[in-house]
Design an enzyme around this catalytic site. Structure first.
Site: not given
Length: 283
Positions: A12, A97-100, A102-103, A105, A137
């Site tokens: 996201k 830890g990229g702000g996307l 991932g974890g 999701s 999230d």
């Protein structure tokens, strides 16, 4: 029912992120606009004959018991009293830890996938409530649609927004989200805006209140933001480290991505309003 499911776990972007207050428990009150994108991890869930939950592809730097994928499966087991087990395998595309997201999701994909594989029959609302125990999230990925979010990110309203092509850059630093939110200089009093106003887009309505602190604490991110801003307005997603800019065409995005790729890990992604996980699950 097949004994195995292979499902996407999409990333996201926070098209905007405003911090409008801080609660007594330390959590921050947010207003943010989530958009799903078509860059995904991939998870394979395979039924076991016992009740064990096993991650067959360990993630470097993450203890097995702490992995959100494992925690999600065990939470679903406990909450429903099921004795079914699963082997979990993941192919990572999204940086940690990229702000996307991932974890989060990954956790959402596990909850939705196991709900189907274990034939539990839980609603998305019930799964989202469970997912909130794992991270703020997770619910947006459970519902699988672009959304306007308030509270700590759990109060979701489904929206339909534009779907540009994005160039996403990872400056190869790791941002500590807790440290950003604990920083005394963080803006915590942005004036709340209505969803209708937010959906009009533009500046200053679309900004990321974490960006000033992240720029100050992580110069490589500031450098990448400034570089990308030469070509289109750039913005941090979440607390970073990833940043992005929107383009009208895939060709335009690819052109800039090729330049960025000479310096940083870079992706081209299409903005979506519906998660590819919805299609994979047939719902």
């Amino acid at each position: 029912m097949s004994a195995s499911l292979t499902l996407p776990a999409p990333a996201k972007l926070n098209r905007m992120l405003h911090i409008v207050g801080r609660r007594d428990d330390g959590y921050h009150e947010l207003q943010t606009l989530f958009q799903i994108i078509d860059v995904c991890d991939q998870l394979t869930l395979t039924l076991r004959e016992d009740s064990e939950v096993s991650l067959t592809t360990p993630v470097n730097g993450v203890v097995h018991e702490d992995n959100l994928i494992v925690r999600a499966a065990r939470l679903l087991q406990r909450s429903n009293g099921t004795s079914q087990g699963v082997n979990l395998a993941i192919e990572k595309q999204l940086p940690m830890g990229g702000g996307l997201g991932g974890g989060s999701s990954n956790a959402a994909t596990v909850l939705l996938g196991l709900n189907k594989l274990w034939q539990l029959g839980l609603t998305r609302e019930a799964l989202a409530k469970l997912g909130l125990q794992l991270g703020a999230d997770v619910p947006v990925f459970i519902h699988g649609h672009s959304a306007w979010a308030e509270g700590i990110g759990e109060k979701l309203t489904q929206v339909t927004i534009d779907t540009p092509w994005f160039v996403i850059i990872h400056p190869q630093v790791s941002v500590s989200t807790p440290l950003i939110f604990q920083d005394p200089e963080l803006t915590r009093d942005s004036r709340p805006i209505t969803m209708a106003r937010a959906l009009q887009g533009g500046v200053p309505e679309w900004r990321n209140d974490c960006e000033a602190i992240v720029r100050k604490r992580y110069p490589p991110i500031a450098e990448a933001l400034d570089w990308l801003a030469q070509y289109a307005p750039s913005r941090l997603t979440g607390t970073g480290a990833c940043l992005f800019a929107a383009f009208e065409s895939e060709k335009a995005a690819q052109t800039i991505a090729e330049l960025a790729g000479q310096r940083w890990p870079t992706w081209v992604a299409r903005g979506l309003n519906t998660s590819p996980l919805q299609d994979a699950l047939g719902c």
